[in-house]
Design a protein around this motif. Structure first.
Motif, PDB file in Angstrom:
ATOM      1  N   PHE A  29       0.821  -1.208   0.000  1.00 16.03           N
ATOM      2  CA  PHE A  29       0.000   0.000   0.000  1.00 16.03           C
ATOM      3  C   PHE A  29       0.865   1.272   0.000  1.00 16.03           C
ATOM      4  O   PHE A  29       0.769   2.092  -0.913  1.00 16.03           O
ATOM      5  CB  PHE A  29      -0.949  -0.014   1.201  1.00 16.03           C
ATOM      6  CG  PHE A  29      -1.765   1.231   1.343  1.00 16.03           C
ATOM      7  CD1 PHE A  29      -2.672   1.614   0.360  1.00 16.03           C
ATOM      8  CD2 PHE A  29      -1.617   2.050   2.453  1.00 16.03           C
ATOM      9  CE1 PHE A  29      -3.411   2.777   0.486  1.00 16.03           C
ATOM     10  CE2 PHE A  29      -2.361   3.211   2.585  1.00 16.03           C
ATOM     11  CZ  PHE A  29      -3.254   3.572   1.596  1.00 16.03           C
ATOM     12  N   THR A 228     -15.237  10.177  -6.585  1.00  8.42           N
ATOM     13  CA  THR A 228     -14.232   9.283  -7.162  1.00  8.42           C
ATOM     14  C   THR A 228     -14.846   8.109  -7.922  1.00  8.42           C
ATOM     15  O   THR A 228     -14.127   7.237  -8.386  1.00  8.42           O
ATOM     16  CB  THR A 228     -13.316   8.710  -6.059  1.00  8.42           C
ATOM     17  OG1 THR A 228     -14.117   7.984  -5.126  1.00  8.42           O
ATOM     18  CG2 THR A 228     -12.581   9.811  -5.331  1.00  8.42           C
ATOM     19  N   LEU A 269      -7.347  12.721  -5.829  1.00  3.37           N
ATOM     20  CA  LEU A 269      -7.216  12.380  -4.416  1.00  3.37           C
ATOM     21  C   LEU A 269      -6.997  13.641  -3.586  1.00  3.37           C
ATOM     22  O   LEU A 269      -7.647  13.839  -2.546  1.00  3.37           O
ATOM     23  CB  LEU A 269      -6.021  11.434  -4.264  1.00  3.37           C
ATOM     24  CG  LEU A 269      -5.978  10.559  -3.033  1.00  3.37           C
ATOM     25  CD1 LEU A 269      -7.211   9.685  -2.961  1.00  3.37           C
ATOM     26  CD2 LEU A 269      -4.723   9.701  -3.063  1.00  3.37           C
ATOM     27  N   PHE A 273      -9.515  15.230  -0.677  1.00  2.80           N
ATOM     28  CA  PHE A 273      -9.142  15.482   0.719  1.00  2.80           C
ATOM     29  C   PHE A 273      -9.446  16.919   1.117  1.00  2.80           C
ATOM     30  O   PHE A 273      -9.899  17.178   2.225  1.00  2.80           O
ATOM     31  CB  PHE A 273      -7.661  15.179   0.944  1.00  2.80           C
ATOM     32  CG  PHE A 273      -7.375  13.708   1.058  1.00  2.80           C
ATOM     33  CD1 PHE A 273      -8.363  12.827   1.470  1.00  2.80           C
ATOM     34  CD2 PHE A 273      -6.119  13.205   0.752  1.00  2.80           C
ATOM     35  CE1 PHE A 273      -8.106  11.469   1.574  1.00  2.80           C
ATOM     36  CE2 PHE A 273      -5.850  11.847   0.848  1.00  2.80           C
ATOM     37  CZ  PHE A 273      -6.843  10.977   1.256  1.00  2.80           C
TER      38      PHE A 273
ATOM     39  N   PRO B 126      -5.971   2.776   4.333  1.00  2.00           N
ATOM     40  CA  PRO B 126      -6.498   2.429   3.007  1.00  2.00           C
ATOM     41  C   PRO B 126      -7.978   2.747   2.835  1.00  2.00           C
ATOM     42  O   PRO B 126      -8.454   2.933   1.720  1.00  2.00           O
ATOM     43  CB  PRO B 126      -6.264   0.913   2.916  1.00  2.00           C
ATOM     44  CG  PRO B 126      -5.147   0.653   3.833  1.00  2.00           C
ATOM     45  CD  PRO B 126      -5.286   1.629   4.956  1.00  2.00           C
ATOM     46  N   MET B 128      -9.400   5.406   3.431  1.00  2.00           N
ATOM     47  CA  MET B 128      -9.593   6.763   2.933  1.00  2.00           C
ATOM     48  C   MET B 128      -9.224   6.904   1.462  1.00  2.00           C
ATOM     49  O   MET B 128      -9.377   7.959   0.872  1.00  2.00           O
ATOM     50  CB  MET B 128      -8.749   7.737   3.752  1.00  2.00           C
ATOM     51  CG  MET B 128      -9.139   7.691   5.212  1.00  2.00           C
ATOM     52  SD  MET B 128      -8.282   8.892   6.209  1.00  2.00           S
ATOM     53  CE  MET B 128      -8.367  10.353   5.223  1.00  2.00           C
ATOM     54  N   ILE B 129      -8.705   5.824   0.895  1.00  2.00           N
ATOM     55  CA  ILE B 129      -8.257   5.877  -0.497  1.00  2.00           C
ATOM     56  C   ILE B 129      -9.260   5.117  -1.355  1.00  2.00           C
ATOM     57  O   ILE B 129      -9.587   3.972  -1.043  1.00  2.00           O
ATOM     58  CB  ILE B 129      -6.856   5.242  -0.635  1.00  2.00           C
ATOM     59  CG1 ILE B 129      -5.884   5.837   0.394  1.00  2.00           C
ATOM     60  CG2 ILE B 129      -6.327   5.401  -2.048  1.00  2.00           C
ATOM     61  CD1 ILE B 129      -5.544   7.279   0.191  1.00  2.00           C
ATOM     62  N   PRO B 130      -9.751   5.713  -2.433  1.00  2.00           N
ATOM     63  CA  PRO B 130     -10.692   4.986  -3.291  1.00  2.00           C
ATOM     64  C   PRO B 130     -10.061   3.704  -3.851  1.00  2.00           C
ATOM     65  O   PRO B 130      -8.844   3.676  -4.086  1.00  2.00           O
ATOM     66  CB  PRO B 130     -10.967   5.964  -4.433  1.00  2.00           C
ATOM     67  CG  PRO B 130     -10.452   7.274  -4.003  1.00  2.00           C
ATOM     68  CD  PRO B 130      -9.450   7.048  -2.936  1.00  2.00           C
TER      69      PRO B 130
END
Lengths: 295, 282
Positions: A29, A228, A269, A273, B126, B128-130
């Motif tokens: 990640f 998104t 992204l 935010f 993770p 918070m991440i698409p």
């Protein structure tokens, strides 16, 4: 030694039990996210990194592109509109939940959670059927009722995308609202009603401000998801429809311009935010204001 | 409350106008709630209904009743293959995610060490991440080390994507545990191992089951990660369905969707029996 280690691991008191998860997330990640970041500033040709090194070409090129800003605006307004529609529908439902008995509560929970467990494609597919062409349910119903005489184009419009997103993301708005509304302190409401305020005034002046944390959570999640989402615009918006998220997909999968795709993903992204932060700040403002009002 | 306000709103009996506004206002609120409920269930119901239509195209209301689209579905080798691929991938990502999540949750709830808050933030990051960005990042990372789109890459991506859900479910359950039970077990002479297995682990099993169900269904349905990481050969069912929805207008797609809806209901039963739907809502 091994036994001591095992004891510590098993008790879960130290950091060790979390280490496998850290290592996993670092490799699969954190490092990939760093690679994504670096790709936005590197020349990539069909998956091969060129030797030209660091470049700001993609950042400046994208920001100077009028088309980018047009696409960005479209993503933004679709995201905001469907988030607000979600809120408008979810709040009454969550309020109904908080005022209902056991059976109704269970029904609402089942209907809210079951779509979450169904794939988004299946739920979007339903809209293809409902809004699609001459045989679409909405059109044929409207014609039968005599509201319109000829079918109107519904699929492949902003309207279709907004409706689809609202429906698919509705549960994500309902759940945080249910949590705050069901657990709320009802004394203030009783006091307000006892002092002679109408039910509606109590609803808007007491219930609504007190549920701000849930509202902020719901707006944040649903905006992030809508902003998104690239599946619903592709399915319901048609070929010419594009948003920032759709552009990321197309650049990476179809055009194979990875540098541009990476830059667009980073901008998507980053801006997401920023908006989430703004929603949170606005929420804090409202909470402080309503506390002052109550005092 | 000021004196003037008392004159306008005169107690629960109210003026006729205030009463009327109240009624209309709440009528509107209940109407919106009812519409929201309808919106949640109607699309799934419609998909299920049209899967039984006798016509060769999707239409609503459906005409007649037939199971031929289900038969058609099971005669397509490509769909069967992709369903098997999806099941295999989901089993793996569920197993890996829970193996990582359960110990991590213990550490994050019971551990005492500096930087625990940061550790917790990293593990749920993770979320918070698409999914798309997770998929793209993994694809790019793979390009660096000659690691191509494959079942393995998809499994890893899904595990990253789902890990936060599993960790948070187990953490929530651990926080609810009464430490007195474990202390009692230890002071009554049970070994630490026995206490852990029979007291602690036993009490968090509902959360583990719920976590597994959640990760499994999310892995099975996921498209955002899969579109970027799945092998072009041997596509998972979600990617296959995505293509079908775009290019195939036969009611067979509705039949496939109906089966997925049925599957979701089974998972929901598991969830309501394990942690309960109220808990899950949080």
């Amino acid at each position: 030694m091994a036994a001591a280690f095992w004891t510590r691991f098993r008790d879960g008191r130290g950091i060790w039990p979390a280490v496998p998860a850290f290592v996993f997330l670092t490799i699969f990640f954190i490092i990939p996210m760093a690679v994504l970041l670096s790709f936005g500033f590197t020349e990539i040709e069909r998956g091969r990194i060129q030797d030209s090194g660091f470049t700001l070409r993609y950042l400046t090129g994208t920001l100077q592109d009028d088309l980018f800003w047009w696409v960005w605006w479209k993503s933004f307004y679709i995201g905001i509109l469907s988030t607000l529609l979600c809120f408008l529908l979810a709040y009454p439902l969550a309020y109904l939940y908080s005022e209902s008995g056991r059976t109704m509560r269970l029904l609402i929970l089942v209907l809210t959670i079951s779509p979450l467990l169904t794939s988004a494609i299946v739920r979007t597919y339903a809209w293809l059927v409902l809004l699609g062409g001459r045989r679409g349910v909405v059109n044929s119903t409207l014609i039968e009722l005599g509201v319109i005489s000829r079918p109107i184009r519904m699929l492949n419009t902003d309207f279709a995308v907004i409706v689809g997103m609202t429906q698919v993301h509705l549960p994500f708005m309902v759940l945080p609202l249910i949590t705050v509304l069901a657990a709320r302190d009802r004394n203030m409401e009783a006091a307000s009603l006892g002092m002679g305020a109408s039910r509606l005034a109590t609803f808007f002046k007491i219930v609504l401000p007190l549920s701000t944390p849930g509202i902020v959570a719901g707006l944040t999640i649903v905006f992030a998801l809508s902003y998104t989402n690239f599946i619903i615009p592709q399915l319901l918006g048609g070929g010419g429809f594009t948003t920032l998220a759709v552009q990321v997909y197309e650049q990476i999968v179809v055009v194979l311009n990875w540098s541009k795709g990476a830059m667009l993903a980073l901008l998507l992204l980053g801006s997401c935010f920023v908006f989430i932060l703004l929603i949170g700040l606005a929420g804090n403002r409202v909470m402080r204001w309503s506390q002052k009002e109550a005092a | 409350m000021t004196h003037s306000a008392e004159i306008i709103t005169t107690g629960p009996s109210g003026t006729i106008l205030a009463d009327w506004i109240d009624r209309v206002g709440f009528g509107l609120i209940w109407a919106l709630a009812a519409f929201a409920l309808l919106l949640l269930i109607a699309p799934s119901l419609i998909v299920v209904m049209i899967s039984f239509t006798e016509t060769a195209y999707i239409t609503f209301p459906p005409q007649g009743f037939t199971l031929k689209w289900y038969a058609d579905l099971f005669s397509r080798q490509q769909i069967i293959d992709s369903a098997i691929t999806s099941l295999r991938i989901s089993v793996w990502s569920t197993a890996i995610a829970l193996t990582l999540a359960v110990p991590a949750a213990f550490s994050l709830v019971r551990g005492r060490y500096p930087g625990k808050a940061f550790a917790g933030a990293l593990i749920v990051a993770p979320q918070m991440i698409p999914g798309m960005v997770i998929g793209v990042a993994l694809l790019f990372f793979g390009a660096y080390i000659a690691f191509r789109q494959s079942d393995l890459m998809l499994i890893l991506g899904l595990t990253v994507f789902c890990l936060p859900f599993a960790v948070r479910l187990v953490m929530a359950q651990l926080q609810l545990l009464d430490p007195a039970l474990e202390e009692a077990s230890l002071s009554l002479g049970a070994t630490r191992k026995r206490t852990f297995v029979q007291i602690t682990l036993r009490q968090i099993i509902p959360a583990i089951v719920a976590g597994a169900a959640f990760v499994f269904i999310e892995s099975f349905d996921n498209l955002t990660v899969a579109l970027f990481t799945a092998s072009p050969r041997g596509r998972p069912l979600s990617v296959e369905l995505y293509n079908l929805v775009q290019y195939d207008s036969s009611p067979m797609v509705a039949a496939l969707s109906s089966l997925e809806i049925l599957f979701a209901f089974v998972i929901m039963l598991v969830l309501s029996r394990s942690v309960g739907l109220e808990r899950l809502a949080k």
